[in-house]
Design a protein around this motif. Sequence first.
Motif, short mmCIF file in Angstrom:
data_model
loop_
_atom_site.label_atom_id
_atom_site.label_comp_id
_atom_site.label_asym_id
_atom_site.label_seq_id
_atom_site.Cartn_x
_atom_site.Cartn_y
_atom_site.Cartn_z
N GLN A 32 0.83 -1.20 0.00
CA GLN A 32 0.00 0.00 0.00
C GLN A 32 0.87 1.26 0.00
N PRO A 33 0.38 2.35 -0.61
CA PRO A 33 1.11 3.61 -0.51
C PRO A 33 1.05 4.13 0.93
N THR A 34 2.00 4.99 1.26
CA THR A 34 2.01 5.60 2.59
C THR A 34 1.88 7.11 2.44
N LEU A 35 1.32 7.73 3.46
CA LEU A 35 1.18 9.18 3.51
C LEU A 35 1.59 9.68 4.88
N THR A 36 2.22 10.83 4.91
CA THR A 36 2.52 11.50 6.17
C THR A 36 2.44 12.99 5.93
N PHE A 37 2.31 13.76 6.99
CA PHE A 37 2.23 15.21 6.86
C PHE A 37 3.49 15.83 7.42
N ASP A 38 4.17 16.62 6.61
CA ASP A 38 5.37 17.34 7.02
C ASP A 38 4.93 18.71 7.53
N GLN A 39 4.94 18.88 8.86
CA GLN A 39 4.47 20.14 9.46
C GLN A 39 5.36 21.32 9.10
N LEU A 40 6.66 21.09 8.96
CA LEU A 40 7.56 22.19 8.62
C LEU A 40 7.28 22.74 7.23
N GLY A 42 4.39 22.00 5.56
CA GLY A 42 2.96 22.15 5.39
C GLY A 42 2.42 21.38 4.20
N GLU A 43 2.97 20.16 3.97
CA GLU A 43 2.53 19.39 2.82
C GLU A 43 2.48 17.90 3.14
N VAL A 44 1.67 17.19 2.37
CA VAL A 44 1.55 15.74 2.49
C VAL A 44 2.66 15.11 1.66
N ILE A 45 3.33 14.10 2.25
CA ILE A 45 4.40 13.36 1.58
C ILE A 45 3.90 11.94 1.32
N CYS A 46 4.05 11.48 0.08
CA CYS A 46 3.63 10.13 -0.34
C CYS A 46 4.84 9.21 -0.41
N GLY A 47 4.58 7.94 -0.27
CA GLY A 47 5.59 6.92 -0.48
C GLY A 47 4.95 5.70 -1.14
N GLN A 48 5.68 5.08 -2.06
CA GLN A 48 5.19 3.87 -2.71
C GLN A 48 6.37 2.97 -3.02
N VAL A 49 6.27 1.72 -2.56
CA VAL A 49 7.29 0.72 -2.89
C VAL A 49 6.99 0.17 -4.28
N ILE A 50 8.05 0.01 -5.08
CA ILE A 50 7.94 -0.64 -6.38
C ILE A 50 9.06 -1.68 -6.49
N THR A 51 8.77 -2.76 -7.21
CA THR A 51 9.77 -3.81 -7.44
C THR A 51 9.80 -4.16 -8.92
#
Length: 68
Positions: A32-40, A42-51
């Motif tokens: 699954q993709p991941t999401l987190t919020f970077d408070q410094l 002020g934006e959402v950061i995505c992550g996705q594993v690919i193989t």
Amino acid sequence: MKVYRYLTGKDDAAFCHRVTDALNRGWQLYGQPTLTFDQLRGEVICGQVITKDVEGKTYDPEMDLSKL
């Protein structure tokens, strides 16, 4: 040889284009993709594993996985 990458970036069209480009070059989504919020920032950061399975290559820590 199976190779692994974890793509990360701001949740925007550029990130989606990076993932789309990788998929069109033979990479596959893993998990699954991941999401987190970077408070410094002020934006959402995505992550996705690919193989990707790569024939005829041997792993070398110096290889540029983004070029496969």
